[in-house]
Design a protein around this motif. Structure first.
Motif, PDB file in Angstrom:
ATOM      1  N   LEU A 186       0.809  -1.223   0.000  1.00  0.00           N
ATOM      2  CA  LEU A 186       0.000   0.000   0.000  1.00  0.00           C
ATOM      3  C   LEU A 186       0.840   1.270   0.000  1.00  0.00           C
ATOM      4  O   LEU A 186       0.336   2.350  -0.325  1.00  0.00           O
ATOM      5  CB  LEU A 186      -0.919   0.016   1.225  1.00  0.00           C
ATOM      6  CG  LEU A 186      -1.995  -1.074   1.313  1.00  0.00           C
ATOM      7  CD1 LEU A 186      -2.800  -0.919   2.598  1.00  0.00           C
ATOM      8  CD2 LEU A 186      -2.927  -1.027   0.099  1.00  0.00           C
ATOM      9  N   SER A 187       2.103   1.141   0.365  1.00  0.00           N
ATOM     10  CA  SER A 187       2.941   2.339   0.515  1.00  0.00           C
ATOM     11  C   SER A 187       3.124   3.095  -0.793  1.00  0.00           C
ATOM     12  O   SER A 187       3.339   4.312  -0.794  1.00  0.00           O
ATOM     13  CB  SER A 187       4.305   1.952   1.090  1.00  0.00           C
ATOM     14  OG  SER A 187       4.994   1.073   0.200  1.00  0.00           O
ATOM     15  N   ARG A 188       3.017   2.385  -1.902  1.00  0.00           N
ATOM     16  CA  ARG A 188       3.202   3.048  -3.198  1.00  0.00           C
ATOM     17  C   ARG A 188       2.068   4.013  -3.535  1.00  0.00           C
ATOM     18  O   ARG A 188       2.158   4.782  -4.505  1.00  0.00           O
ATOM     19  CB  ARG A 188       3.331   1.998  -4.310  1.00  0.00           C
ATOM     20  CG  ARG A 188       2.091   1.150  -4.529  1.00  0.00           C
ATOM     21  CD  ARG A 188       2.299   0.168  -5.692  1.00  0.00           C
ATOM     22  NE  ARG A 188       1.140  -0.666  -5.943  1.00  0.00           N
ATOM     23  CZ  ARG A 188       0.942  -1.867  -5.419  1.00  0.00           C
ATOM     24  NH1 ARG A 188       1.857  -2.382  -4.600  1.00  0.00           N
ATOM     25  NH2 ARG A 188      -0.141  -2.558  -5.703  1.00  0.00           N
ATOM     26  N   LEU A 189       0.986   3.995  -2.759  1.00  0.00           N
ATOM     27  CA  LEU A 189      -0.173   4.835  -3.049  1.00  0.00           C
ATOM     28  C   LEU A 189      -0.015   6.260  -2.531  1.00  0.00           C
ATOM     29  O   LEU A 189      -0.822   7.139  -2.847  1.00  0.00           O
ATOM     30  CB  LEU A 189      -1.439   4.216  -2.439  1.00  0.00           C
ATOM     31  CG  LEU A 189      -1.807   2.812  -2.923  1.00  0.00           C
ATOM     32  CD1 LEU A 189      -3.038   2.302  -2.182  1.00  0.00           C
ATOM     33  CD2 LEU A 189      -2.040   2.804  -4.429  1.00  0.00           C
ATOM     34  N   GLY A 190       1.015   6.497  -1.696  1.00  0.00           N
ATOM     35  CA  GLY A 190       1.234   7.836  -1.170  1.00  0.00           C
ATOM     36  C   GLY A 190       0.226   8.248  -0.117  1.00  0.00           C
ATOM     37  O   GLY A 190      -0.045   9.442   0.068  1.00  0.00           O
ATOM     38  N   ILE A 191      -0.363   7.268   0.568  1.00  0.00           N
ATOM     39  CA  ILE A 191      -1.366   7.533   1.609  1.00  0.00           C
ATOM     40  C   ILE A 191      -0.700   7.441   2.975  1.00  0.00           C
ATOM     41  O   ILE A 191       0.175   6.601   3.193  1.00  0.00           O
ATOM     42  CB  ILE A 191      -2.515   6.512   1.500  1.00  0.00           C
ATOM     43  CG1 ILE A 191      -3.266   6.695   0.177  1.00  0.00           C
ATOM     44  CG2 ILE A 191      -3.468   6.617   2.677  1.00  0.00           C
ATOM     45  CD1 ILE A 191      -4.262   5.593  -0.110  1.00  0.00           C
ATOM     46  N   SER A 209      -8.757  -0.047  -5.536  1.00  0.00           N
ATOM     47  CA  SER A 209      -8.227  -0.346  -6.871  1.00  0.00           C
ATOM     48  C   SER A 209      -6.932  -1.141  -6.783  1.00  0.00           C
ATOM     49  O   SER A 209      -6.708  -2.097  -7.532  1.00  0.00           O
ATOM     50  CB  SER A 209      -7.996   0.951  -7.648  1.00  0.00           C
ATOM     51  OG  SER A 209      -9.211   1.641  -7.850  1.00  0.00           O
ATOM     52  N   SER A 210      -6.063  -0.743  -5.867  1.00  0.00           N
ATOM     53  CA  SER A 210      -4.784  -1.430  -5.709  1.00  0.00           C
ATOM     54  C   SER A 210      -4.977  -2.869  -5.247  1.00  0.00           C
ATOM     55  O   SER A 210      -4.345  -3.795  -5.778  1.00  0.00           O
ATOM     56  CB  SER A 210      -3.916  -0.676  -4.695  1.00  0.00           C
ATOM     57  OG  SER A 210      -2.695  -1.348  -4.463  1.00  0.00           O
ATOM     58  N   VAL A 211      -5.857  -3.067  -4.286  1.00  0.00           N
ATOM     59  CA  VAL A 211      -6.126  -4.412  -3.777  1.00  0.00           C
ATOM     60  C   VAL A 211      -6.726  -5.284  -4.876  1.00  0.00           C
ATOM     61  O   VAL A 211      -6.350  -6.447  -5.042  1.00  0.00           O
ATOM     62  CB  VAL A 211      -7.055  -4.343  -2.556  1.00  0.00           C
ATOM     63  CG1 VAL A 211      -7.567  -5.733  -2.183  1.00  0.00           C
ATOM     64  CG2 VAL A 211      -6.342  -3.723  -1.377  1.00  0.00           C
TER      65      VAL A 211
END
Length: 407
Positions: A186-191, A209-211
């Protein structure tokens, strides 16, 4: 041994009339999220009517039957069975209808307002989409009262997306079961994953979307995986509830029913056991995903077999059927005696994506694995799933062949 139709099957109206005149009610429930939610709905209605009650949750038909037969009831005592049982008591649900729907009918007959979020979670645990078919009024009522609202994201019980996604058994990806791997994904999402209270609608949408990409794009994903992830996306959020979404609540009900029924029953009754229940759910999810990743698998015509070293067989079978099995039926077999509280037993679970009842299959397999006098050959039947506990001296080939013949 009991079949799905041997115990007394009753419609909701007779059950409600029986409960109205009861001095004490013993609810004996199957160990799954649907039955647990149904028992909670009934018990809450009884509490409103000031009728004393007890809720018991057992893993097998034999255990529920023994619990009822070992008890000496008073003249005005009533026993309600939620799940198959081999004794003459009133049974709440029929073989082809979830227990939660039957409980809702019964509660309404009693003139009591059912707890909508618990009811919706029970329906999800029974593989019923909230609002589908008979459940439309339940969803509408919850929405009108502001108890649920649909939003982007994934159905998990916790506000922390890392915690929720790592331990949920509603989907499976390469990072499932491991919080550190989930955080990396999840870290690539910038959240800001350390401040879940600040997540916006767009953040939830990005996570969903990522999941979805990770789950559907997994190397071992099957055609059924796309349907599975659709059911987990755009959850019904529960802003005033202890759990974040209806689907997440259902996941916790399943976990506690299987591995800590005392906590599960307290949860369904509305007691403050949120944190203990989450602890059970985390361990349940971690063990299930770890077991699936290290499992040995084999494929037959119509049957996918998953042999695991350690883990909850029912969760492994359910996840495999939803995300990993190219066949419509999954058999998960536990290796090692630690799989059961009985040191001489092992466990297996059967899950199907089809609508054909599993009762005849599960009972037939149990007969193959042990004669009528062998207490170590026990079973249970739920919606699209079955559970077996049998003598660990039986090799895996025996149960595989029995399931193949009877399916």
């Amino acid at each position: 041994m009991a079949t799905e139709g041997r115990s007394v099957e009753s419609t909701s109206a007779p059950v409600s009339r029986t409960l109205e005149s009861a001095g004490f009610v013993h609810i004996v429930a199957r160990a799954d999220g649907d039955a647990l939610a149904a028992s909670g709905l009934l018990a809450r209605a009884l509490a409103e009517h000031e009728t004393p009650f007890q809720v018991s949750v057992d893993r097998t038909v034999a255990a529920r039957t023994a619990r009822v037969r070992d008890r000496t009831p008073a003249a005005d005592d009533v026993t309600i069975a939620i799940g198959a049982i081999d004794t003459d008591v009133t049974r709440l649900e029929t073989a082809d209808r979830p227990a939660t729907l039957a409980a809702l009918d019964c509660v309404r007959e009693l003139g009591t307002d059912p707890e909508s979020v618990l009811a919706l979670a029970g329906l999800v645990a029974a593989d019923i989409e909230p609002g589908a078919g008979e459940s439309e009024w339940v969803l509408e009522t919850a929405q009108e009262r502001g108890l649920v609202s649909r939003r982007p994201g994934v159905a998990v019980p916790t506000a922390d997306p890392v915690d929720g996604l790592a331990h949920t058994t509603r989907l499976h990806a390469s990072w499932s079961g491991t919080p550190d791997a989930t955080r990396d994904a999840l870290s690539r999402l910038g959240i800001d994953l350390d401040a879940p209270e600040t997540l916006t609608t767009d953040d939830h949408r990005a996570i969903g979307s990522s999941v979805a990409l990770d789950v559907v794009g997994a190397e071992a994903a099957t055609a059924a995986t796309a349907e599975t992830i659709q059911r987990a996306l755009r959850p019904y959020a529960t802003p005033d509830h202890t759990f974040e979404t209806v689907g997440g609540y259902a996941d916790v009900l399943e976990a506690t029913a299987r591995t800590d029924p005392g906590t599960g029953a307290a949860l369904a009754l509305g007691h403050d056991v949120h944190e203990p229940a989450l602890a059970v759910w985390r361990e349940y999810g971690r063990r299930a995903h770890t077991a699936l990743e290290t499992a040995s698998t084999s494929r037959y015509n119509g049957l996918f077999v998953v042999e695991i070293n350690d883990g909850p067989v029912e969760a492994v079978a359910r996840i495999a059927a939803a995300c990993r099995s190219p066949e419509p039926t999954v058999l998960a077999i536990g290796e090692g005696r630690q799989q059961s509280a009985d040191a001489d037993s092992t466990e297996a679970a059967i899950v199907t994506r089809g609508d054909d009842p599993l009762g005849v299959t599960v009972e037939g397999v149990a007969r193959e694995l042990g004669d009528e006098g062998d207490s170590r050959a026990e079973y249970d039947i739920g919606h699209r799933r079955g559970y077996l506990r049998y003598d660990s001296a039986r090799d895996n080939a025996t149960i595989i062949e029995a399931v193949r013949e009877l399916r």
